[in-house]
Scaffold this active site. Structure first.
Site: not given
Ligand SMILES: *Cc1c(COP(=O)(O)O)cnc(C)c1O
Length: 420
Positions: A342-343, A274
């Site tokens: 500047c975008e 997570p």
């Molecule tokens: C980005 C990613 C996560 C975390 O994703 P969240 O949506 O922030 O929980 C976990 N594993 C992999 C392989 C990722 O690329």
């Protein structure tokens, strides 16, 4: 729930008036609440009590050393996607045995670094990567633990840029293809096939896609078993969403409950990755209003933070709530909150019903703890903002604001060119 609330009309983080921090450190700055981080970790870990598992925080969401060190102390591992993240994780005190390495583009140098750190496993994303990791393992004379990232072809129902589990996405190996790769890996002397992995996307607000993905993996696990391939780990990735405006994502309780039911009887250690759900709502970005301008009925509130500080609105059209630091009920009007860059894509909020904000007012861009500072850049030669960690009545500067000297520190002026 988080720790940012109004007390007598002033926005606080814990027991500190955020305007006081702004006065001390200037703006813009990211501010995180340590008690909220603690609570979010507990909300995730609590329902996993008694389940054989390891939570590996996805560092790309937030890689502040202070926060990572705290997480290390709470027993979390890390999901890394680069040598730089691996370096940070190890330096923050996260043991190699709690680190998983994901990502489609691991270099030979990064692979060697991870092998030497004795990581829990590589999540392999392609046929060629499998071979390169085997070569490097052989060269270093070490047996290396791997899992294959399977792309289960399920629709995560999220923004296309953060959906990763569909056939057309660059991630993982499809279900059929993965069988051949597992059979190949099993015969490779320096590889230890320990797991199976999937990560289908980010900011998911429904349980269904997670469960669909697990069902597909279970089918695959059964077929691999027939081929004599068995694992220790089932890595379920990350992706659980949070509330930015009115989303109602499942609580970690429900998520864990659904997963526990879906994996019942498999006997595998669960790995979770997570990111956002742990850190997203623990942080905000505080910025100051520089100007208010009005043109043909449209109001622009120009602030001192821009897309280089928080790119999510520009990149994903993401929504972040805007809260003034001083509660303000003056006539609400539709306005855009824009940065100094500047975008035309440099905005933090569009067509928002906001109270009257004037030059000098401070505002908080809410839910900026994940994919905020980690995605910041120096575009327009803007120094990166400071990061502040609040614990009760105390606050700590955990990342100093960059200086102009920092901006040019890595640059070299070759004499040969200057003489011309
Ligand atoms: C980005 C990613 C996560 C975390 O994703 P969240 O949506 O922030 O929980 C976990 N594993 C992999 C392989 C990722 O690329």
């Amino acid at each position: 729930m988080h720790d940012f609330m109004y007390k007598q009309g002033k926005l606080y983080c814990g027991d500190i008036d955020l305007a006081k921090i702004a006065k001390d450190v200037g703006t813009p700055f990211f501010c995180y609440s340590l008690p909220t981080i603690r609570r979010h970790i507990q909300a995730f870990e609590g329902p996993l009590a008694g389940v054989d598992h390891q939570t590996c925080f996805a560092m790309k969401a937030n890689s502040s050393m202070a926060i990572l060190s705290y997480m290390a102390g709470q027993g979390l591992g890390a999901d890394v996607v680069s040598g730089g993240e691996l370096y940070r994780a190890l330096k923050a005190g996260i043991d190699g045995s709690k680190i998983v390495y994901s990502g489609v583009g691991k270099t030979v140098e990064e692979i060697d670094m991870a092998i030497n750190a004795g990581i829990m496993m590589f999540n392999i994303e392609s046929e060629e990567e499998l071979e390169v990791i085997h070569e490097q393992a052989q060269a270093l004379g070490k047996k290396v633990a791997i899992s294959i990232r399977v792309n289960p072809d399920v629709d995560a129902q999220t923004h296309p840029y953060i959906s990763t589990g569909l056939k057309e996405n660059k991630f993982g190996i499809d279900v059929e293809g993965s069988i051949a790769q597992y059979l190949k890996a099993k015969e490779m002397e320096y590889l230890d096939v320990v797991g199976i992995d999937c990560h289908i996307g980010s900011q998911l607000t429904e349980l269904r896609p997670f469960i669909d993905a697990i069902e597909r993996l279970k089918f695959l696990i059964a077929r691999l078993k027939e081929h004599g391939i068995e694992f220790r780990y089932l890595d379920l990735g990350g992706g659980l969403g949070i509330t930015y405006s009115d989303e109602e994502p499942p609580h970690p309780n429900e998520y864990v409950k659904a997963i526990r039911e879906a994996v019942e009887g498999l006997g595998l250690k669960l790995i979770f990755e997570p990111g956002r759900v742990i850190i997203g709502n623990t942080g905000i970005l505080v910025t100051k209003v520089l100007y208010r301008k009005q043109r043909s009925g449209k109001i622009f509130v120009v602030v001192d933070a821009g897309m280089n500080d928080l790119i999510r609105p520009s990149l994903y059209n993401a929504y972040h709530d805007i809260w003034p630091l001083r509660e303000n009920h003056a006539g609400r009007q539709k306005a855009d909150v824009v940065g100094p860059i500047c975008e035309s894509g440099d905005f933090l909020a569009k067509d928002r019903n906001l109270p009257h904000l004037s030059r000098g007012d401070l505002v908080a861009v809410m839910s900026a703890g994940a994919y905020g500072f980690t995605m910041a850049s120096n575009y327009n030669s803007r120094p990166k903002s400071a990061e502040i960690l609040v614990d009760g009545a105390q606050y700590f500067v955990v990342t100093k604001r960059q200086t102009y000297e920092d901006l040019v520190a890595e640059e070299i002026l070759p004499d040969e060119i200057l003489q011309k």
